[in-house]
Design an enzyme around this catalytic site. Structure first.
Site, PDB file in Angstrom:
ATOM      1  CG  HIS A  28      -1.592  -1.097   1.784  1.00  0.00           C
ATOM      2  ND1 HIS A  28      -3.077  -0.981   1.566  1.00  0.00           N
ATOM      3  CD2 HIS A  28      -1.321  -2.290   2.158  1.00  0.00           C
ATOM      4  CE1 HIS A  28      -3.564  -1.930   1.877  1.00  0.00           C
ATOM      5  NE2 HIS A  28      -2.533  -2.966   2.293  1.00  0.00           N
ATOM      6  CE1 TYR A  29      -2.048   6.353  -2.175  1.00  0.00           C
ATOM      7  CE2 TYR A  29      -0.883   5.828  -3.907  1.00  0.00           C
ATOM      8  CZ  TYR A  29      -2.001   6.273  -3.291  1.00  0.00           C
ATOM      9  OH  TYR A  29      -2.942   6.863  -4.222  1.00  0.00           O
ATOM     10  CB  THR A  30       0.532   6.531   4.009  1.00  0.00           C
ATOM     11  OG1 THR A  30       1.508   7.437   3.466  1.00  0.00           O
ATOM     12  CG2 THR A  30       1.431   5.100   5.029  1.00  0.00           C
ATOM     13  CD  GLU A  93      -0.886   1.540   4.589  1.00  0.00           C
ATOM     14  OE1 GLU A  93      -0.551   2.281   3.809  1.00  0.00           O
ATOM     15  OE2 GLU A  93      -2.038   1.169   4.772  1.00  0.00           O
ATOM     16  CG  HIS A 135      -5.463  -1.690  -0.845  1.00  0.00           C
ATOM     17  ND1 HIS A 135      -5.541  -0.515  -0.270  1.00  0.00           N
ATOM     18  CD2 HIS A 135      -6.246  -2.458  -0.696  1.00  0.00           C
ATOM     19  CE1 HIS A 135      -6.643  -0.591   0.335  1.00  0.00           C
ATOM     20  NE2 HIS A 135      -7.236  -1.804   0.238  1.00  0.00           N
ATOM     21  CG  ASP A 145      -3.259   1.805  -1.834  1.00  0.00           C
ATOM     22  OD1 ASP A 145      -4.536   1.702  -2.192  1.00  0.00           O
ATOM     23  OD2 ASP A 145      -2.795   1.439  -0.827  1.00  0.00           O
TER      24      ASP A 145
HETATM   25 ZN   LIG Z   1      -4.210   0.824   0.490  1.00  0.00          ZN
END
Ligand SMILES: [Zn+2]
Length: 228
Positions: A28-30, A93, A135, A145
């Site tokens: 993921h990215y935040t 993340e 994600h 993301d």
């Molecule tokens: Zn995510």
């Protein structure tokens, strides 16, 4: 490189269902303006979200949830017949403001740490390359993301995830479900969203949501039997 772990426990986790293997890795990215804001949210009991780890741009690894517990990162999701991705996955993340707040390239130290951490995780759990996912792969209708700036090809060079060989024939968009994407009519996900997720991951230079000859060739390459 030695991983620098920082303890940053989150209360947002529960037991994995008995007998569930950990066989998916979700990246993921935040998607928040700052790292501090993201870390605070991932540890806020009211937010009810978490991940096992967050990696800062300097490569520090914030450890939130023990791997044997279920972290709450994927939400409503699907991959290869499984609807409870959290139950069987590790979630990582990466600090990045994301598409909403000024999407930037991931930092070199951050990706180096991700590679080392992923190697450790892949030693501990039976996660095959085709189950190292973004994600957006498991929730294409809702999520973007880690996005098209994420260096999937580089990770694959280090044995993490798949990167397709081209020229393996032609697959159609409906074959995306054979690879794992959720396309069943009852899931009500527009095909264009799934194609977009596929492109973000496997053809990041051109993410337009339209199936074309290059997509057909890339997917055929991914579906071809390989010697692993
Ligand atoms: Zn995510």
């Amino acid at each position: 490189m030695t991983l620098k772990f920082v303890s940053c426990p989150s209360p947002n986790h529960d037991a994995r269902p008995d007998g569930t293997p950990v066989d998916i890795l979700v990246l993921h990215y935040t998607g928040m303006k700052t790292a501090d804001e993201a870390l605070a949210r991932l540890c806020d009991p009211e937010a009810k979200v978490s991940a096992h780890y967050t990696i800062g741009r300097d490569g520090r690894v914030f450890a939130h949830v023990p791997e044997e517990r279920r972290a709450w990162h994927a939400g409503v999701s699907f991959w290869a017949g499984e609807r409870n991705v959290n139950a069987r996955s590790i979630g990582i993340e990466l600090v990045n403001p994301g598409h909403e707040f000024g999407y930037v390239d991931f930092a070199e130290a951050q990706i180096e740490a991700l590679i080392d951490l992923s190697h450790e995780i892949l030693k501990r759990h039976p996660i095959t390359p085709q189950r190292v996912l973004g994600h957006s792969d498991v929730a294409p209708a809702r999520k973007e993301d880690p996005g098209e700036r994420f260096p999937w090809a580089k990770l694959a060079e280090f044995g993490i995830g798949l990167w397709p060989a081209r020229g393996g024939g032609e697959a159609s968009a409906s074959d995306l479900s054979r690879f794992g994407y959720g396309l069943a009519p009852d899931m009500d996900v527009p095909l264009e969203k799934v194609v977009t997720a596929f492109q973000r991951h496997f053809r990041p230079a051109d993410v337009d949501g339209k199936w074309d000859g290059e997509c057909a060739s890339i997917l055929a390459g991914l579906l071809a039997p390989r010697a692993v």
